[in-house]
Design a protein around this motif. Structure first.
Motif, PDB file in Angstrom:
ATOM      1  N   PHE A 114       0.794  -0.608  -0.166  1.00 53.62           N
ATOM      2  CA  PHE A 114       0.018  -0.061  -0.066  1.00 53.62           C
ATOM      3  C   PHE A 114       0.776   0.943  -0.129  1.00 53.62           C
ATOM      4  O   PHE A 114       2.031   1.398   1.052  1.00 53.62           O
ATOM      5  N   LEU A 115       0.774   2.108  -1.004  1.00 54.01           N
ATOM      6  CA  LEU A 115       1.428   3.002  -1.081  1.00 54.01           C
ATOM      7  C   LEU A 115       0.816   4.842  -0.328  1.00 54.01           C
ATOM      8  O   LEU A 115      -0.247   4.809  -0.707  1.00 54.01           O
ATOM      9  N   LEU A 116       2.362   5.239   0.182  1.00 51.89           N
ATOM     10  CA  LEU A 116       1.118   6.444   1.467  1.00 51.89           C
ATOM     11  C   LEU A 116       1.741   7.595   0.012  1.00 51.89           C
ATOM     12  O   LEU A 116       2.996   7.500  -0.350  1.00 51.89           O
ATOM     13  N   THR A 117       0.941   8.149  -0.993  1.00 50.68           N
ATOM     14  CA  THR A 117       1.020   9.224  -1.348  1.00 50.68           C
ATOM     15  C   THR A 117       0.791  10.442  -0.951  1.00 50.68           C
ATOM     16  O   THR A 117       0.023  10.675  -0.224  1.00 50.68           O
ATOM     17  N   SER A 118       1.730  11.486  -1.481  1.00 49.46           N
ATOM     18  CA  SER A 118       1.886  12.586  -0.640  1.00 49.46           C
ATOM     19  C   SER A 118       0.083  13.288  -1.152  1.00 49.46           C
ATOM     20  O   SER A 118      -0.141  13.501  -2.204  1.00 49.46           O
ATOM     21  N   LYS A 119      -0.368  14.415  -0.095  1.00 47.81           N
ATOM     22  CA  LYS A 119      -1.382  15.378  -0.495  1.00 47.81           C
ATOM     23  C   LYS A 119      -0.792  16.407  -0.553  1.00 47.81           C
ATOM     24  O   LYS A 119       0.255  17.036  -0.357  1.00 47.81           O
ATOM     25  N   VAL A 120      -1.332  17.645  -1.507  1.00 51.07           N
ATOM     26  CA  VAL A 120      -1.092  18.410  -1.946  1.00 51.07           C
ATOM     27  C   VAL A 120      -2.450  19.443  -1.689  1.00 51.07           C
ATOM     28  O   VAL A 120      -3.419  19.358  -1.848  1.00 51.07           O
ATOM     29  N   THR A 121      -2.095  20.941  -1.570  1.00 52.98           N
ATOM     30  CA  THR A 121      -3.083  21.904  -1.461  1.00 52.98           C
ATOM     31  C   THR A 121      -3.480  22.513  -2.373  1.00 52.98           C
ATOM     32  O   THR A 121      -2.299  22.851  -3.748  1.00 52.98           O
ATOM     33  N   ALA A 122      -4.928  22.761  -2.665  1.00 52.12           N
ATOM     34  CA  ALA A 122      -4.916  23.627  -3.739  1.00 52.12           C
ATOM     35  C   ALA A 122      -5.534  24.655  -3.104  1.00 52.12           C
ATOM     36  O   ALA A 122      -6.558  24.945  -2.239  1.00 52.12           O
ATOM     37  N   CYS A 123      -5.535  25.818  -4.218  1.00 55.16           N
ATOM     38  CA  CYS A 123      -7.300  26.940  -3.705  1.00 55.16           C
ATOM     39  C   CYS A 123      -8.006  25.975  -4.559  1.00 55.16           C
ATOM     40  O   CYS A 123      -8.076  25.859  -5.689  1.00 55.16           O
ATOM     41  N   LEU A 124      -9.776  26.449  -4.027  1.00 54.31           N
ATOM     42  CA  LEU A 124     -10.856  25.693  -4.810  1.00 54.31           C
ATOM     43  C   LEU A 124     -10.937  26.504  -5.208  1.00 54.31           C
ATOM     44  O   LEU A 124     -12.883  26.880  -5.671  1.00 54.31           O
ATOM     45  N   ALA A 125     -11.017  28.069  -5.178  1.00 51.06           N
ATOM     46  CA  ALA A 125     -11.851  29.600  -6.224  1.00 51.06           C
ATOM     47  C   ALA A 125     -10.919  29.676  -6.878  1.00 51.06           C
ATOM     48  O   ALA A 125     -10.623  31.401  -6.626  1.00 51.06           O
ATOM     49  N   LEU A 126     -10.354  29.718  -7.452  1.00 57.76           N
ATOM     50  CA  LEU A 126      -8.706  30.169  -7.815  1.00 57.76           C
ATOM     51  C   LEU A 126     -10.020  31.712  -9.549  1.00 57.76           C
ATOM     52  O   LEU A 126      -9.117  33.006  -8.645  1.00 57.76           O
ATOM     53  N   GLU A 127     -11.176  31.779  -9.161  1.00 58.83           N
ATOM     54  CA  GLU A 127     -11.769  32.407  -9.936  1.00 58.83           C
ATOM     55  C   GLU A 127     -11.921  34.122  -8.930  1.00 58.83           C
ATOM     56  O   GLU A 127     -12.527  35.089  -9.558  1.00 58.83           O
ATOM     57  N   ALA A 128     -12.011  33.484  -7.955  1.00 59.92           N
ATOM     58  CA  ALA A 128     -12.842  34.531  -7.188  1.00 59.92           C
ATOM     59  C   ALA A 128     -11.499  34.782  -6.535  1.00 59.92           C
ATOM     60  O   ALA A 128     -11.324  36.411  -5.629  1.00 59.92           O
ATOM     61  N   CYS A 129     -10.581  34.405  -6.116  1.00 61.11           N
ATOM     62  CA  CYS A 129      -8.964  35.217  -5.970  1.00 61.11           C
ATOM     63  C   CYS A 129      -8.516  36.143  -6.554  1.00 61.11           C
ATOM     64  O   CYS A 129      -7.219  36.649  -7.016  1.00 61.11           O
ATOM     65  N   GLY A 130      -8.316  35.596  -8.035  1.00 62.10           N
ATOM     66  CA  GLY A 130      -8.375  36.646  -9.087  1.00 62.10           C
ATOM     67  C   GLY A 130      -7.199  35.994  -9.785  1.00 62.10           C
ATOM     68  O   GLY A 130      -6.326  36.359 -10.462  1.00 62.10           O
ATOM     69  N   ILE A 131      -6.314  34.572  -9.377  1.00 66.60           N
ATOM     70  CA  ILE A 131      -5.230  33.405 -10.586  1.00 66.60           C
ATOM     71  C   ILE A 131      -6.066  33.384 -11.902  1.00 66.60           C
ATOM     72  O   ILE A 131      -7.116  32.781 -11.675  1.00 66.60           O
ATOM     73  N   PRO A 132      -4.844  33.675 -12.047  1.00 65.18           N
ATOM     74  CA  PRO A 132      -4.987  33.825 -13.619  1.00 65.18           C
ATOM     75  C   PRO A 132      -5.012  32.077 -14.234  1.00 65.18           C
ATOM     76  O   PRO A 132      -4.022  31.544 -13.584  1.00 65.18           O
ATOM     77  N   PRO A 133      -5.849  31.620 -14.923  1.00 61.68           N
ATOM     78  CA  PRO A 133      -5.836  30.330 -14.814  1.00 61.68           C
ATOM     79  C   PRO A 133      -4.538  29.898 -15.874  1.00 61.68           C
ATOM     80  O   PRO A 133      -3.692  30.978 -16.030  1.00 61.68           O
TER      81      PRO A 133
END
Length: 155
Positions: A114-133
């Motif tokens: 069983f592989l313990l694989t890394s988790k990552v964080t991410a912004c779930l509201a990119l459009e609301a934060c003004g972060i361009p795709p």
């Protein structure tokens, strides 16, 4: 990996091994000290209400070198938890004590471990934060039949 998947894999194994993202194995005398469901209700940075549910396994190891958790025992613990808590077939998250703090991992399987694989964080509201795709990067040399004539002044 979902709960139904780990149960299926466990039925095919003689022993259980968890592999960390760095390739090292969790010592074979580990215990699974908790099987439960974690519900996270939150508001993202864009103001949207969200809810996430995962099945949580907590791995722990101590100086109990004679202890080995066998696949059939873990299946029993999972089935008992399902019966008591009425689990849905959710994704599994694994907690494991690192050197400085508890790490949280996703779970995979390579046919043996069983592989313990890394988790990552991410912004779930990119459009609301003004972060361009993120725009795809294209090499100019890969563009062969451009509709734009260099002498047209468009580029």
């Amino acid at each position: 990996m979902k709960l139904s998947e780990i149960k299926q894999h466990l039925k095919e194994l003689d022993k259980i091994a968890f592999q960390l993202p760095n390739g090292k194995l969790v010592p074979s005398h580990f215990h699974i000290t908790e099987v439960g469901k974690i519900t996270k209700d939150f508001i993202d940075c864009g103001g949207k209400v969200r809810s996430e549910n995962v099945i949580n396994f907590q791995l722990w190891e101590e100086n109990d070198y004679d202890h080995r958790l066998h696949p059939e025992k873990l299946i029993h613990i999972i089935e008992l938890s399902e019966k008591i808590f009425k689990f849905d077939d959710l994704e599994i998250e694994v907690e494991y004590q690192g050197k400085e703090t508890i790490g949280k991992y996703n779970l995979g399987f390579d046919g043996k471990n069983f592989l313990l694989t890394s988790k990552v964080t991410a912004c779930l509201a990119l459009e609301a934060c003004g972060i361009p795709p993120v725009k795809p990067r294209i090499k100019m040399s890969d563009i062969q039949n451009s509709c734009c004539d260099p002498s047209s002044g468009c580029c």
